[in-house]
Design a protein around this motif. Sequence first.
Motif, PDB file in Angstrom:
ATOM      1  N   LEU A  34       1.544   7.156  -7.623  1.00 47.72           N
ATOM      2  CA  LEU A  34      -0.100   8.087  -7.847  1.00 47.72           C
ATOM      3  C   LEU A  34       0.283   8.656  -9.274  1.00 47.72           C
ATOM      4  O   LEU A  34      -1.270   8.584 -10.061  1.00 47.72           O
ATOM      5  CB  LEU A  34      -0.399   9.279  -6.862  1.00 47.72           C
ATOM      6  CG  LEU A  34      -0.782   7.563  -5.674  1.00 47.72           C
ATOM      7  CD1 LEU A  34      -0.283   9.532  -4.414  1.00 47.72           C
ATOM      8  CD2 LEU A  34      -1.903   7.629  -5.824  1.00 47.72           C
ATOM      9  N   ALA A  35       0.989   9.725  -9.962  1.00 46.71           N
ATOM     10  CA  ALA A  35       0.833  10.116 -11.252  1.00 46.71           C
ATOM     11  C   ALA A  35       0.889   9.016 -12.765  1.00 46.71           C
ATOM     12  O   ALA A  35       0.210   9.410 -13.413  1.00 46.71           O
ATOM     13  CB  ALA A  35       2.480  10.420 -11.142  1.00 46.71           C
ATOM     14  N   LYS A  81      -5.789   6.304 -15.854  1.00 45.05           N
ATOM     15  CA  LYS A  81      -6.607   6.980 -15.957  1.00 45.05           C
ATOM     16  C   LYS A  81      -6.887   7.623 -16.940  1.00 45.05           C
ATOM     17  O   LYS A  81      -7.763   7.664 -17.543  1.00 45.05           O
ATOM     18  CB  LYS A  81      -7.071   7.402 -14.747  1.00 45.05           C
ATOM     19  CG  LYS A  81      -6.848   6.008 -13.570  1.00 45.05           C
ATOM     20  CD  LYS A  81      -7.457   6.417 -12.589  1.00 45.05           C
ATOM     21  CE  LYS A  81      -7.938   5.303 -11.901  1.00 45.05           C
ATOM     22  NZ  LYS A  81      -8.675   5.614 -10.212  1.00 45.05           N
ATOM     23  N   ALA A  82      -6.403   8.756 -17.278  1.00 42.58           N
ATOM     24  CA  ALA A  82      -6.641   9.681 -18.412  1.00 42.58           C
ATOM     25  C   ALA A  82      -6.306   9.398 -19.820  1.00 42.58           C
ATOM     26  O   ALA A  82      -7.547   9.810 -20.630  1.00 42.58           O
ATOM     27  CB  ALA A  82      -5.773  10.564 -18.317  1.00 42.58           C
ATOM     28  N   ILE A  83      -5.602   8.229 -19.873  1.00 47.93           N
ATOM     29  CA  ILE A  83      -5.712   7.367 -21.729  1.00 47.93           C
ATOM     30  C   ILE A  83      -6.437   6.507 -21.952  1.00 47.93           C
ATOM     31  O   ILE A  83      -7.781   6.428 -22.954  1.00 47.93           O
ATOM     32  CB  ILE A  83      -4.354   6.662 -21.302  1.00 47.93           C
ATOM     33  CG1 ILE A  83      -3.125   8.015 -21.172  1.00 47.93           C
ATOM     34  CG2 ILE A  83      -4.137   6.014 -22.101  1.00 47.93           C
ATOM     35  CD1 ILE A  83      -1.725   6.920 -21.066  1.00 47.93           C
ATOM     36  N   ASP A  84      -7.239   6.068 -20.379  1.00 46.99           N
ATOM     37  CA  ASP A  84      -8.346   5.213 -20.690  1.00 46.99           C
ATOM     38  C   ASP A  84      -9.343   5.995 -20.601  1.00 46.99           C
ATOM     39  O   ASP A  84     -10.121   6.369 -21.962  1.00 46.99           O
ATOM     40  CB  ASP A  84      -8.266   4.174 -19.124  1.00 46.99           C
ATOM     41  CG  ASP A  84      -7.203   3.602 -19.647  1.00 46.99           C
ATOM     42  OD1 ASP A  84      -7.142   2.724 -20.474  1.00 46.99           O
ATOM     43  OD2 ASP A  84      -7.813   2.818 -17.998  1.00 46.99           O
ATOM     44  N   LYS A 110       0.755  -1.354   0.295  1.00 42.96           N
ATOM     45  CA  LYS A 110      -0.018  -0.006   0.244  1.00 42.96           C
ATOM     46  C   LYS A 110       0.603   0.881   0.048  1.00 42.96           C
ATOM     47  O   LYS A 110       0.985   2.436  -0.620  1.00 42.96           O
ATOM     48  CB  LYS A 110      -0.761   0.105   1.578  1.00 42.96           C
ATOM     49  CG  LYS A 110      -2.169   0.886   1.024  1.00 42.96           C
ATOM     50  CD  LYS A 110      -2.740   1.038  -0.246  1.00 42.96           C
ATOM     51  CE  LYS A 110      -3.966   0.248   0.093  1.00 42.96           C
ATOM     52  NZ  LYS A 110      -4.946   0.500  -1.013  1.00 42.96           N
ATOM     53  N   LEU A 111       1.956   1.213   1.027  1.00 49.19           N
ATOM     54  CA  LEU A 111       2.625   2.621   1.000  1.00 49.19           C
ATOM     55  C   LEU A 111       3.335   2.152  -1.127  1.00 49.19           C
ATOM     56  O   LEU A 111       3.904   3.130  -0.818  1.00 49.19           O
ATOM     57  CB  LEU A 111       3.748   2.350   1.804  1.00 49.19           C
ATOM     58  CG  LEU A 111       3.428   2.327   3.225  1.00 49.19           C
ATOM     59  CD1 LEU A 111       4.988   2.145   4.511  1.00 49.19           C
ATOM     60  CD2 LEU A 111       2.888   3.732   3.415  1.00 49.19           C
TER      61      LEU A 111
END
Length: 111
Positions: free
Chosen positions: A34-35, A41-44, A25-26
Motif C-alpha cells: 500500500l505504501a 501515485k504521488a509521483i505520478d 489480493k492479500l
Amino acid sequence: MFRRTFWFTAGAAAGVWATTKVNRKLRQLTPESLAAQAANKAIDAGHKLKDFALDVRAGMVQREAELGERLGLEAPVDPELPAQRRFAAIDHPEHTYNKHTYNSYNRNEDH
C-alpha cells in the motif's frame, strides 16, 4: 466415472484459481504494498502537476508575446528617451546578508 473425474478436475482448478486470486489480493493489501502504491501515485501526480505548470508557463509566455506585439511594446526604443533602470536589492550594499556565522542551539535543527 468420467463425469466424476471431470467435476473433480473442474473443482480442483476452481480451488487453485480462487486460492491464487485471494493470495494475490492479500499481497496487494500489505502495508508495504500500500505504501509503494501510494508513493507511485504521488509521483505520478507530481509529474502531472509539473507538466501542467510547464504548459501554463508556456501559455503565459506566448500570450505575453502576443500582447506585447499588439501593444507595441516590442517596438525599438526611442533614442531620445532615457534607458530603463532596474534596481536589484541583491546588488545594493545596504542589503547584503550578514556574513557572520550563526550558532543555533536548537536541538530540533538538523546538523
